[in-house]
Design an enzyme around this catalytic site. Structure first.
Site, PDB file in Angstrom:
ATOM      1  N   HIS A   1       1.107  -9.357   4.716  1.00 48.43           N
ATOM      2  CA  HIS A   1      -0.024  -8.434   4.785  1.00 48.43           C
ATOM      3  C   HIS A   1      -0.743  -8.453   3.437  1.00 48.43           C
ATOM      4  CE1 HIS A   1      -1.737  -4.712   6.914  1.00 48.43           C
ATOM      5  NE2 HIS A   1      -2.514  -4.961   5.873  1.00 48.43           N
TER       6      HIS A   1
ATOM      7  N   ASN B   1      -1.458 -11.008   8.609  1.00 45.20           N
ATOM      8  CA  ASN B   1      -2.423  -9.941   8.858  1.00 45.20           C
ATOM      9  C   ASN B   1      -3.840 -10.400   8.529  1.00 45.20           C
ATOM     10  OD1 ASN B   1      -3.040  -6.951   9.298  1.00 45.20           O
ATOM     11  ND2 ASN B   1      -3.933  -7.315   7.275  1.00 45.20           N
ATOM     12  N   GLU B   2      -4.736 -10.170   9.463  1.00 46.42           N
ATOM     13  CA  GLU B   2      -6.156 -10.488   9.293  1.00 46.42           C
ATOM     14  C   GLU B   2      -6.352 -11.874   8.693  1.00 46.42           C
ATOM     15  OE1 GLU B   2      -8.135  -6.080   9.266  1.00 46.42           O
ATOM     16  OE2 GLU B   2      -7.922  -7.074   7.331  1.00 46.42           O
TER      17      GLU B   2
ATOM     18  N   GLN C   1       0.800  -1.217   0.000  1.00 39.36           N
ATOM     19  CA  GLN C   1       0.000   0.000   0.000  1.00 39.36           C
ATOM     20  C   GLN C   1       0.839   1.276   0.000  1.00 39.36           C
ATOM     21  OE1 GLN C   1      -2.716  -1.838   3.255  1.00 39.36           O
ATOM     22  NE2 GLN C   1      -3.957  -0.282   2.268  1.00 39.36           N
TER      23      GLN C   1
END
Length: 446
Positions: A125, A169-170, A31
């Site tokens: 991620h 992540n998540e 990102q």
């Protein structure tokens, strides 16, 4: 009580957290870094019928500007930075590791330490190497050993300089997306003449930037294009609709990574992060809320109880009534992501998680997409008031990371979402700290 003297801010009494409590901001490599050319996301962004609003390109050029970004973070008073290491950079081809890219992340960690900032690293991620997806991705048994091999390499190189590592992540995002996607398809069928509105409603119920409407429109074209790139018309990227078997495969990959980390660096605290909503049942909605919490959190407990910490990621609440999930209340303030503005959700989730998970808790993401930075500052103040109440009551909350350090590439939504504590000029890449950055920094203990 883990916070110290009160100071006056905005006419209200505010307490700093105790020294040692992590007050930071978070980013994800894809990102912000830019030019992540070997990843699955990069490949999907280039497809003629991509579901992405725009490609990531150079993103925020954080790969080259990390020193400036970390300096701005530290100067505002923050004492921790959560960022991810990009697997597709480290292992761009199967079995071929890039020592130069590893050196880059070594410099990022050293930069953090030079500014008195604790680096908290996430090893996956969302994005994966393109080659991994071509070999079956996150539904393939082989991914467990591939992930463990990558984690082993990173920890052998960087582990001595780290104290906290998030493996994945998540980890629960795939099941959330499967449920949301199913609901969206039903909504689109029921409202065929107004499918765009239905898509907008669905997208606001999952904590990641998705374009479900565009995905539906492009489905027949994207299948052929994905087959050409990955050898699979429906590639199993990490952020795909996940099967129950794939869901547990992610947990097994986490367990394998945790074992590798502890074998190499027993001093490192290891955990993963979960996307968690504040699930609130209105009269008759209790069975729906209970089932959702089991899917979102409870069924993972056997795989995470051995972790040192859990990364709690929360942005809003979800309401349930006698027929299932409800929209945000009439007149509620909505963010750019169509989430309800509800900072109280974080405290509720921390208290609920602590009933069953007995390790430390770190808020690894919490934030708001808005162009109005006064609302971001208000969100931070209300969310942190809840965190401080949890700490005062003895909950083992050890840190808070705001999402995000800077306005960035919000996945399929592109650059339109403003989550950042720092603004980034899309033309010049110039950084401008927002007042909310200093607000957050003011909470860090001396």
């Amino acid at each position: 009580m883990d916070f110290d003297v009160s100071i006056i801010k905005g006419g209200l009494s505010m307490q700093k957290f105790a020294k040692g409590f992590l007050v930071g901001a978070a980013t994800a490599a894809h990102q912000v870094e830019g030019n992540n050319i070997h990843s699955d996301y990069w490949a999907q962004e280039q497809l003629p019928h991509s579901s992405f609003a725009e490609p990531s390109g150079i993103a925020c050029d954080h790969y080259n500007r990390y020193e400036e970004d970390i300096r701005l973070l530290a100067e505002a008073g923050l004492n921790a930075y959560r960022f991810s290491i990009e697997w597709a950079r480290i292992e761009p081809e199967e079995g071929k590791f890039d020592a130069g890219e590893m050196e880059h992340y070594r410099r990022v960690i050293a930069c953090c330490k030079a500014h008195g900032v604790e680096p908290v690293v996430t090893l996956l991620h969302f994005t994966s190497p393109r080659w991994l997806i071509a070999k079956g991705g996150w539904e393939a048994e082989s991914t467990i050993s591939y992930f463990k091999r990558y984690v082993t390499y990173v920890m052998e190189q960087l582990g001595d300089a780290l104290h906290y590592v998030c493996t994945i992540n998540e980890a629960n995002m795939g099941l959330q997306l499967a449920a949301i996607s199913k609901r969206f398809r039903l909504m689109a069928e029921q409202a065929a003449r107004n499918a765009a509105a239905a898509g907008k409603s669905a997208e606001g119920t999952v904590q990641v930037g998705m374009n479900f409407q565009k995905m539906m429109e492009n489905m027949k074209y994207a299948a052929a294009e994905n087959a050409g790139v990955f050898g699979d018309p429906q590639p199993k990227i990490f952020v795909s609709e996940r099967t129950p078997e794939g869901d547990l495969l992610v947990m097994r990959a986490h367990t394998a990574a945790r074992e590798a980390i502890r074998a190499i660096c027993p001093h490192v605290k290891v955990g993963l992060t979960l996307s968690l909503h504040d699930l609130q049942a209105q009269s008759g909605g209790e069975p729906f809320a209970e089932a959702a919490w089991n899917e979102e959190f409870t069924h993972y407990l056997p795989y995470i109880q051995g972790d040192d910490f859990l990364g709690v990621q929360n942005y809003t609440r979800t309401l349930y009534g006698p027929t299932g999930q409800l929209p945000a209340p009439e007149g509620a303030e909505l963010t750019q992501m169509d989430y309800e503005f509800y900072p109280q959700a974080l405290e509720h989730v921390l208290r609920k998680v602590a009933k069953d998970f007995h390790g430390d808790l770190i808020v690894t993401e919490n934030g708001i997409a808005t162009a109005d930075d006064t609302r971001r500052a208000a969100f931070i103040e209300q969310a942190l008031a809840g965190v401080q109440r949890c700490v005062a009551d003895g909950l083992p909350v050890k840190g808070y990371f705001h999402w995000s350090l800077m306005d960035n590439f919000e996945w399929q939504k592109g650059f339109a979402m403003n989550f950042g504590l720092i603004a980034v000029d899309r033309t010049t890449m110039a950084r401008t700290p927002k007042p909310s950055l200093a607000v957050l920094g003011s909470y860090a203990g001396e």
